[in-house]
Enzyme design. Structure first.
Site, short mmCIF file in Angstrom:
data_model
loop_
_atom_site.label_atom_id
_atom_site.label_comp_id
_atom_site.label_asym_id
_atom_site.label_seq_id
_atom_site.Cartn_x
_atom_site.Cartn_y
_atom_site.Cartn_z
N HIS A 138 0.81 -1.22 0.00
CA HIS A 138 0.00 0.00 0.00
C HIS A 138 0.84 1.28 0.00
O HIS A 138 0.49 2.24 -0.70
CB HIS A 138 -1.00 -0.03 1.17
CG HIS A 138 -2.03 -1.11 1.01
ND1 HIS A 138 -3.03 -1.37 1.94
CD2 HIS A 138 -2.23 -2.03 0.03
CE1 HIS A 138 -3.77 -2.38 1.53
NE2 HIS A 138 -3.30 -2.80 0.37
N ASP A 151 -6.07 -7.60 -5.39
CA ASP A 151 -5.69 -6.60 -4.39
C ASP A 151 -4.93 -5.48 -5.10
O ASP A 151 -5.02 -5.34 -6.32
CB ASP A 151 -4.89 -7.24 -3.24
CG ASP A 151 -3.65 -7.97 -3.72
OD1 ASP A 151 -3.18 -7.70 -4.84
OD2 ASP A 151 -3.14 -8.84 -2.98
O1 T3D Z 1 1.76 -11.80 0.08
C1 T3D Z 1 0.92 -11.08 -0.46
O2 T3D Z 1 0.88 -9.88 -0.24
C2 T3D Z 1 -0.08 -11.65 -1.41
C3 T3D Z 1 -0.30 -10.74 -2.54
C4 T3D Z 1 -0.64 -11.25 -3.71
C5 T3D Z 1 -0.70 -10.39 -4.91
C6 T3D Z 1 -0.40 -11.19 -6.14
O3 T3D Z 1 0.31 -10.69 -6.97
S1 T3D Z 1 -1.09 -12.74 -6.31
C7 T3D Z 1 -0.57 -13.19 -7.96
C8 T3D Z 1 0.87 -13.65 -7.97
N1 T3D Z 1 1.35 -13.89 -9.33
C9 T3D Z 1 0.99 -14.97 -10.03
O4 T3D Z 1 0.20 -15.79 -9.62
C10 T3D Z 1 1.68 -15.16 -11.37
C11 T3D Z 1 2.61 -16.35 -11.31
N2 T3D Z 1 3.34 -16.49 -12.56
C12 T3D Z 1 2.78 -16.98 -13.65
O5 T3D Z 1 1.63 -17.37 -13.69
C13 T3D Z 1 3.66 -17.06 -14.86
O6 T3D Z 1 5.00 -17.03 -14.46
C14 T3D Z 1 3.41 -15.90 -15.85
C15 T3D Z 1 2.05 -16.09 -16.54
C16 T3D Z 1 3.45 -14.55 -15.15
C17 T3D Z 1 4.51 -15.90 -16.94
O7 T3D Z 1 4.63 -17.19 -17.50
P1 T3D Z 1 5.90 -17.54 -18.38
O8 T3D Z 1 5.66 -18.91 -18.94
O9 T3D Z 1 6.15 -16.45 -19.36
O10 T3D Z 1 7.16 -17.53 -17.40
P2 T3D Z 1 7.56 -18.63 -16.29
O11 T3D Z 1 8.43 -19.65 -16.90
O12 T3D Z 1 6.33 -19.11 -15.61
O13 T3D Z 1 8.38 -17.72 -15.26
C18 T3D Z 1 9.77 -17.43 -15.46
C19 T3D Z 1 10.46 -17.59 -14.11
O14 T3D Z 1 9.90 -16.63 -13.22
C20 T3D Z 1 10.21 -18.97 -13.51
O15 T3D Z 1 11.34 -19.30 -12.76
P3 T3D Z 1 12.31 -20.51 -13.25
O16 T3D Z 1 11.47 -21.71 -13.42
O17 T3D Z 1 12.88 -20.02 -14.56
O18 T3D Z 1 13.34 -20.62 -12.17
C21 T3D Z 1 9.06 -18.71 -12.58
O19 T3D Z 1 8.99 -19.61 -11.51
C22 T3D Z 1 9.40 -17.32 -12.07
N3 T3D Z 1 8.18 -16.61 -11.62
C23 T3D Z 1 7.17 -16.19 -12.38
N4 T3D Z 1 6.24 -15.62 -11.62
C24 T3D Z 1 6.69 -15.66 -10.36
C25 T3D Z 1 7.93 -16.31 -10.35
N5 T3D Z 1 8.62 -16.55 -9.22
C26 T3D Z 1 8.06 -16.12 -8.08
N6 T3D Z 1 6.86 -15.49 -8.01
C27 T3D Z 1 6.17 -15.25 -9.12
N7 T3D Z 1 4.99 -14.59 -9.05
#
Ligand code: T3D
Length: 264
Positions: free
Chosen positions: A91, A146
Site C-alpha cells: 500500500h 488486491d
Molecule cells: O503476500 C501477499 O501480499 C499476497 C499478494 C498477492 C498479490 C499477487 O500478486 S497474487 C498473484 C501472484 N502472481 C501470479 O500468480 C503469477 C505467477 N506467474 C505466472 O503465472 C507465470 O510465471 C506468468 C504467466 C506470469 C509468466 O509465465 P511464463 O511462462 O512467461 O514464465 P515462467 O516460466 O512461468 O516464469 C519465469 C520464471 O519466473 C520462472 O522461474 P524458473 O522456473 O525459470 O526458475 C518462474 O517460476 C518465475 N516466476 C514467475 N512468476 C513468479 C515467479 N517466481 C516467483 N513469483 C512469481 N509470481
C-alpha cells in the site's frame, strides 16, 4: 537508501525506475517493494523531476507477488502475513504513486500479472508493447484482486468487463487492453521505450501543479456525490489558478506563443 532490486535513474526532468529481478519476471518480494517505495519517495521529493517512468528489466514487466517468499509457505498465520504484506509493503508503494504530484507512466513489456498488473494500472498513463499481456492472476491461486484492482478495473473498463477479468483470470493482450480502455496505448514493441520517453518528456514540460491537482480530482471522484465533486473541482481549480504555470499559460495565450511551463 541504496538500490539493488530496482534501478533508479534521472535524466533531465525525468525519473526512471526499473524493477530489476528479470530472472523472476520482476516478481515482488518485500525488499524490492521497500526499494520501490524509497525510489518513488526520492523522485516525489526531487523538485527537478517532473515526470516518472516505471518499467521492468528483461522480458516481463512484473509477475506480481513473489510466490516463493518464505512467509507464504509457513502454514499457520499465512493469512496474517498476506494482510501485513499488503499493509506494510504494497500500500505505501501504491499510495506513493497516487499521491505524487508528477505524472507516472507505466512502460509495460511482456507480462504484467497479479499485483504487477495492478501496479501498472495504478500509474497515471499505461503504455505497452504489442506483445505485452495483462493478467488478473489472483483467482488462479485462490486469491482476490488486491493492490487497488477492484477499485480501478470497473472505473477503467466498466463493471461487466472488470468482473470477467477478475473472475476468469484470462490474459488480455495489449491491443485488446487498449481497445477496452484498460490502458492508454499499445505500441509496436520496438517503439515502446521511445514512446514512453516521448510522453515523459512532454509531461515533464507541462504544468506540474495542474497535473497533481488533476490526479487528486480523479482519485477522489465517485467517493462523494456530484455536488461534492463540483465543490472539490472548485477548490482544486483555486489552487491551480494560484500557480505560476497558470500565469504563464494566460500570458502566453495573450502573446500568441506556446507556454513555457516551469512546474511552479
Ligand atoms: O503476500 C501477499 O501480499 C499476497 C499478494 C498477492 C498479490 C499477487 O500478486 S497474487 C498473484 C501472484 N502472481 C501470479 O500468480 C503469477 C505467477 N506467474 C505466472 O503465472 C507465470 O510465471 C506468468 C504467466 C506470469 C509468466 O509465465 P511464463 O511462462 O512467461 O514464465 P515462467 O516460466 O512461468 O516464469 C519465469 C520464471 O519466473 C520462472 O522461474 P524458473 O522456473 O525459470 O526458475 C518462474 O517460476 C518465475 N516466476 C514467475 N512468476 C513468479 C515467479 N517466481 C516467483 N513469483 C512469481 N509470481
Amino acid at each position: 537508501m541504496s538500490f539493488n532490486l530496482v534501478i533508479l535513474e534521472r535524466q533531465d526532468a525525468i525519473g526512471k525506475i526499473t524493477l530489476n529481478r528479470p530472472e523472476r519476471l520482476n516478481a515482488l518480494c518485500r525488499p524490492l517493494l521497500q526499494e520501490l517505495r524509497g525510489a518513488l519517495e526520492a523522485l516525489a521529493e526531487d523538485r527537478s523531476v517532473r515526470a516518472v517512468v516505471l518499467t521492468g528489466e528483461g522480458r516481463g514487466f512484473c509477475a506480481g507477488q513473489d510466490l516463493s517468499e518464505p512467509a507464504l509457505h509457513e502454514g499457520a498465520g499465512i493469512d496474517e502475513e498476506v494482510a501485513l504484506s499488503l499493509d506494510r509493503y504494497y500500500h505505501p508503494v501504491l499510495l506513493a504513486i497516487a499521491d505524487m504530484e508528477k505524472p507516472v507512466i507505466a512502460q509495460v513489456q511482456g507480462v504484467a500479472a497479479g499485483a504487477g498488473c495492478n501496479l501498472a494500472l495504478a500509474c497515471d498513463i499505461v503504455v505497452a508493447g504489442e506483445s505485452a499481456t495483462f493478467l488478473q492472476a489472483f483467482t488462479r491461486i485462490g486469491l482476490v484482486p488486491d493492490c487497488g484492482g477492484s477499485w480501478i478495473l470497473p472505473r477503467l473498463v466498466g463493471s461487466a468487463r472488470a468482473k470477467a477479468l477478475m473472475l476468469l483470470a484470462e490474459e488480455v493482450p495489449a491491443s485488446e487492453a487498449e481497445r477496452i480502455g484498460l490502458i492508454y496505448r499499445c505500441l509496436p514493441d520496438g517503439e515502446l521505450a521511445a514512446g514512453a520517453q516521448a510522453l515523459a518528456q512532454r509531461l515533464a514540460q507541462g504544468p506540474t501543479k495542474a497535473y497533481g491537482l488533476i490526479k487528486q480530482a480523479l482519485k477522489e471522484s465517485g467517493a462523494e456525490g456530484y455536488g461534492a465533486q463540483l465543490d472539490l473541482e472548485r477548490d482544486l481549480q483555486k489552487q491551480a489558478a494560484a500557480s505560476g504555470d497558470f500565469r504563464e499559460g494566460i500570458t502566453a495565450f495573450a502573446a500568441k506563443r506556446p507556454p513555457r511551463f516551469s512546474g511552479s
